[in-house]
Structure formats: structure tokens, C-alpha cells
Design a protein around this motif. Sequence first.
Motif, short mmCIF file in Angstrom:
data_model
loop_
_atom_site.label_atom_id
_atom_site.label_comp_id
_atom_site.label_asym_id
_atom_site.label_seq_id
_atom_site.Cartn_x
_atom_site.Cartn_y
_atom_site.Cartn_z
N ARG A 1 11.52 31.58 115.46
CA ARG A 1 12.83 32.21 115.37
C ARG A 1 12.96 32.65 113.76
O ARG A 1 12.09 32.60 113.17
CB ARG A 1 14.01 30.93 115.23
N TRP B 1 13.44 32.85 110.15
CA TRP B 1 13.22 31.88 108.84
C TRP B 1 14.71 31.15 108.84
O TRP B 1 15.58 31.76 108.51
CB TRP B 1 12.89 32.43 107.74
N TYR B 2 14.83 29.76 108.75
CA TYR B 2 15.86 29.07 108.32
C TYR B 2 16.19 28.66 106.98
O TYR B 2 15.23 28.09 106.42
CB TYR B 2 15.82 27.61 109.16
N ARG C 1 8.98 22.76 110.85
CA ARG C 1 9.91 23.90 110.84
C ARG C 1 10.95 23.79 111.02
O ARG C 1 11.35 24.57 112.44
CB ARG C 1 9.10 25.20 110.92
N PRO D 1 10.68 22.55 106.02
CA PRO D 1 9.97 23.98 106.31
C PRO D 1 8.55 23.65 106.58
O PRO D 1 7.95 24.73 107.30
CB PRO D 1 10.08 24.59 105.01
N PHE D 2 7.80 22.50 106.41
CA PHE D 2 6.48 22.32 106.72
C PHE D 2 5.96 21.92 108.03
O PHE D 2 6.80 21.66 108.74
CB PHE D 2 6.10 21.16 105.42
N MET E 1 2.38 22.10 110.72
CA MET E 1 1.80 23.59 111.62
C MET E 1 1.50 22.63 112.90
O MET E 1 0.87 21.73 112.72
CB MET E 1 0.62 24.08 110.89
#
Lengths: 402, 402
Positions: B74, B76-77, B304, B309-310, B312
Motif C-alpha cells: 500500500r 507509505w503510512y 510495516r 515501519p520496520f 521484512m
Amino acid sequence: MTSAIRPLVISNVRLADDPSGQPVSVSVAGGRIEAIGPNLAPPPGALVEDGGGALLLPGFVEGHTHLDKTHWGRDWYVNEVGPNLTDRIANEREFRKASGHDAGVQSLALSHAFLAAGTTRLRTHVDIDTDAGLRYLEGVLGTRDTLADVLDMQIVAFPQSGLLIRPGTEKLLGDALAAGADVLGALDPALIDGDPAGSLNATFALAERYGKPIDIHLHEPGEVGAFTFKLLLDRVEAMGMQGRVVVSHAFCLGALPEPTALLERIARLRVALLTSAPPSRPVPPLKRCRELGITIFGGNDGIRDTWTPFGMPDMLERAMLIGMRYDMRRDDDLALAFDCVSAAGAQGCGFADYGLHAGARADLVLVDAETLAHAVVARPVRKLVVSNGRVVARGGVLAGAA
Amino acid sequence: MTSAIRPLVISNVRLADDPSGQPVSVSVAGGRIEAIGPNLAPPPGALVEDGGGALLLPGFVEGHTHLDKTHWGRDWYVNEVGPNLTDRIANEREFRKASGHDAGVQSLALSHAFLAAGTTRLRTHVDIDTDAGLRYLEGVLGTRDTLADVLDMQIVAFPQSGLLIRPGTEKLLGDALAAGADVLGALDPALIDGDPAGSLNATFALAERYGKPIDIHLHEPGEVGAFTFKLLLDRVEAMGMQGRVVVSHAFCLGALPEPTALLERIARLRVALLTSAPPSRPVPPLKRCRELGITIFGGNDGIRDTWTPFGMPDMLERAMLIGMRYDMRRDDDLALAFDCVSAAGAQGCGFADYGLHAGARADLVLVDAETLAHAVVARPVRKLVVSNGRVVARGGVLAGAA
């Protein structure tokens, strides 16, 4: 590498601090940024690059690494080293004597990887010891020369095996500074040299004699580290070295119950701090340091060497690790993490003409990312890297100029 | 997705625990590993893949994530959230109500990314609360169904907004377990629910009623966390839940001056621990836990989302972060870090038939890496991913079967 240089215009990029997302262009001539703005017309003969809506970032700054130690590109080094600092020092010295590890070849390989990932300015510590003499320095000086047009490299003459405890090292450090090292290094005056006052006296005297700044590795923990730090600040003050000393690691600042007085004195004497933001050690309080006006910046420390298997020549990844270490989840916090590997790094090392403004050295990185925070956490492939006005990498791969 | 399945032989791969580096083949049929050895002849009609000398690893296990929360794919928040746990909980609940965030779409996007990076088994916590009811669960159940052939997913019904403090939640958790959730979740019985004994009693009663295991988020620090942990262990013992409880995060175990007695009891009651190895928080002592026989495994936590935000969807990167958090520099230590996202993860979550041996579920990952430690620190693109006997990704990109 080539020193040929055409004017360059990069169109259709976005600036991280412009929330409108309006596309702009950057024009570059003579290795400098000429202008940043909408619709810049390329001069005749200019190389024109379409940025494709990418985010434009300034070239990254690696504030503390060890180019001469890395195994980058060599066979995997199986690490079976003991857990103490002294184990690691002795193991490495022996390994480097026995293995044919070549500091010139290795520093060039890692520098290329740094450039491909957008780092255009870099401070490296290089081991100086009584076994190797200046051999590693010579290798790294060769790499600096090879990449002179595209990588702005500072070299720290670093007594990895200790200063006072290995007689002859002081003389070699002086020789290293005379041979081209820019900065005098030092290491744990209490816990390695066993004589904090004597070791610091020797370091400051040498720096004064050669007119060089200082960058000291201070791993000493807690109260011992704080004690050494105070002795160091006394000498900064007495010898007029304000603004010319970096303390690397400074774990002690993360472990004191009340660091404010010490931090205030660090700020007053304009001593800068370098952190690799290690997840397993105490770290200096980053936001408190910034509030007090202390320059605090970031670096990898060693990358894939006998000390550590970790590290990547990617300063966006280091910014991410800094963000994680300091629990920086907000976008404005991640901008601070990025600052540590960009403007604050330039400030801490003293790299001049840094940034995205007319007149600055044209060091530019394009990434496909929506925002700066997105770039830090996603670490996308570097679409284009320009260093000193030259295109050095495209799509993460070195281009002609490097 | 397809359920068609041909026999498969992958030739010319290396095993991480075979220092000879001799190439072997793996044969797969009916979703299972048939054999691993030199020179296996492919049966007629088999798909044959040349591994090209790659390292063969077992499919990775994500032990703790939140598929329903992610913004993966989506816009970026922009995170401007306050610093407290309660800020983050309230912010997220409001965001998810207002933003049109779709747990089905999002969980599928992130699951695809996990598969492409070699994760074939995964435990996800899904928010159950009195605003959303079972809506997020329904989305994630849809994703599980879509990917049933290739992703082995466990769902934890998780009261993110608290259990006792939000009346109606207990009933919803029961409904979630009846609707297909595999595990009962819980959250900070003291610091969120304000009633550690009451909250734990409600959780254990519900787990017993539905015959489900428990996975509790325990962020509570130091002595408070240790107090809650003891109450939890009392209930594990009283209700015969040995081997059926995971404590996630367990920061308190990293902050106690003398955790041995508590750790020994955890081992005795076969309670497993999950860590994301956060660089900014205390963490359970990994090696000490393993010495005592405690299963400790790894996960990303959220990826995320409005919390962070981190992250993977790459368990090699999580293994690297675990290695860095625990200062694991030796190759044998990095093998432990990898174990946290592979065999120990399967053990902790209870995924059966795991590993690289005949009869195991055929979950295979090929990477171009010299050694296991090299794979962990370099995190190379996944050359080939096989899940449940199907090729699901090549070169980091999803292939037909997913």
C-alpha cells in the motif's frame, strides 16, 4: 575510472523534504550542483538522465569503517574466534600475517561496493602496528588514489594493537600521518594501553605535532569509559582541540545513570560522537545528544572481517539499524537516522560542501521510494549514483566512472 | 495457485552441515522429500531443476507476525504515533476503522512476499476486538485458504485491545477459535488488563474449553513481567498445559538480575519463547535458554504497519538481526540464529515433519551462498523456493504454484 566530466541534468526527481512531490531537476557542472528546480534546461552537450520520479537523496557518508580488514569478495571466513577484545585483536593480527590478505585489493573491492550503494564520502580506520608497519596504509592509499575522482576518503591511522603496549607504534603512527593519513586514531587508553593518562598524552602530543584531528575508539564500558572520557575532554580543552576530536562507539554514554554533565561538556568542547548503533551494546543517547547540540553520526564499523561477519556497504541499511536500535518508528525519527549517515556524518568527519544545494559537491543518489522513511526501511536498489558530478552506478551496478 | 504436483528432482546442491561441499540431489514426490543423496535418478515425468551448486536450506519458519495489520504494497503510512503501547493500540484501532485497510488483501500480499523469500510455515496473530469483531480473522482465513497448498499457516486469535478491559472480547475469542483460529492469544495481563490473575484465568479457561494452545504477548518489563510469568507458569502446571504455551517477547527475562530459577521452571513446564530480538529492548538470554532445553525461536513481529515501519518478510534477515542482537559472530553462533527461524521455529509452533530428511514436508530454499553463516549475513535472493513439493518462487519472484 575516468576524470572526463560532462555537464549533467537529472530530470523528474522528488525531494524528500517537499511533501508536494512536485518533480524537479538537478543540474550539475564541474562536479558541483548548479541548481535544483523545476524544468531546468540542459546546456548543450549535457548528459540528460530521466529520474523517472525517483526520490533524490544526497550521497551517503560512511563515518567509521575498516576498509583494510574486510574479506569482501573473498572466500567466506569461518569465524571461530574467542569472545574477548584481546582475542579478536590477536587473532586478526595473526590471520593477516598468514593469509595473504591484501589491504589494497580488499579496500578497493569494498569501496566499489560502497559506491554502487550510494556512499560517496567515507572515513576509514587503517591498522598501524609493529608487525605490519605501514603496509595496510599503503594499500588503502592506493585505493584512495585509484578512486580519487569519485570517492572522498579520509584515512585514520589506527593503532589496533595498542599504542603504549607495543613500543614502536607511536613512531609508526607519525610516519602514517606524514605518508597521507588524515586523522590520528587511538584505542581504549585504559583497558588496552593500561595507562589512560599516558596513552592520551601520547595521542594528543602526536596530533599536535602533525596538526591532525583525532578519532578514538572508546569501547570502555560504564564508569571506566566515563573516566577515560573525562581525561580526554581535559586534553581537548587544554590543547585547544575543540571541534577536532571524534569519539567512536562511546558505549559508556549509554550506561551511565546520569550522563547529563558529561554530555554537556562534550557539547561545549564540540567533540563529535560516532555510533554503529550495535544492538548488543549500550549506545550514546542519540536524541539527548542532538538536543544538546552534539554532532552524532553513523558508521558500519568493520564489514565482514575477522571481527564480525556482519555489515553491508549500504548506509541506508545502517540508517535502518540505527533506527531500530533507538526504537525510531516515526517518520521524523527515521529522518534523524538518515541524517546520521548523511549531513551529520559530513559534519562529524568534516567533509565540506555537503548536501542538496547549489554549490555543493554533486553527490546524488536516486531510489524508487515514496518517502525518506520508506527508503530507510526498504533500502531499494540505487537507481543512479552520481559522485563528484560523475555517474558511478546504475541499478546497483558500477558504471563507467568508477 | 495450483494443486497439480509433479515429482521433482533438484540436482547439484550443497548441504550446510556437510563441509565436504559434495553436491547432492533432492527428490520430492507427493509433497514430501523422498531422498537426499548423490546422483538420484529422476523418475519419468519428473520436473528436474539444476541447483547450480547452491546451498540447500529447509523452508523458513516465521514464528510471530501480524499479517492482518501490514501495509505491505500500500501507500507509505506516515507514522506520527505517540510513544506508549496504549497510544499505538488506540491509533491502530482508529486507523483500521477509518482507512479501508483490508486484512484479506493485506495478508495475501505479505504472505506472497514471505513465500517469495522462502518462508513456507508461519504463525500469525490476528486482532480480535469489539470494534472489528472477526472481520480481520475472516480476511486472514481467506488468505490461508487461497494459499493452502503452499503456505502452512497457524492463526492466533489475539486480543490486541485487551481482554478483560473490553467486555465482549472473551466471547469473540471463543468465536474465533470456533471459526478456525488454531491458537488462543493474550496480551499483558497486568499492564493492559490490570488484573494478571483474572486475565490469565480467563485465558486458560478459554483455551481449555476449546482445546487450544496459548501464545501470549508478554511485553511487561522486569519484575512486573516476572511476576506475571510466574502466575502463568502456575496455571500451565495446574491445568496440564505443558508443551502447549508460547510466551512471545518475554522482555522481562532479559532484565532480571538472576533469572535462573524462573528459566529452569520454564524449561520444566516446556513453555517455549519467541523473540523478535528487538535491538532496543531486553531479550531472553538465548544461549542460556538453549542450554536449559527451552525452545526459543524467532519472528518479525509486525511488518510495516501502524506500529512499526520496520520488518521484512525475510527470515534470513530476521536471523541476521537475531545474530546481531545476541552478538553472535562465530559461524556456530550464526547457525543458532538460523535455527531460530527454521527447526526451533517449527518446534515452538508445532509444525510437524520439518527439516531436510526423507519423509519431511518438501519445503526447500536454494541460495547462492558459501556457508550457512554467509547466507544469514548476505541474505541473497532466493534462487528457488519449493513449498509442499511445489515450486513457488524463482529468483525472488513468485512462480506459478503460488
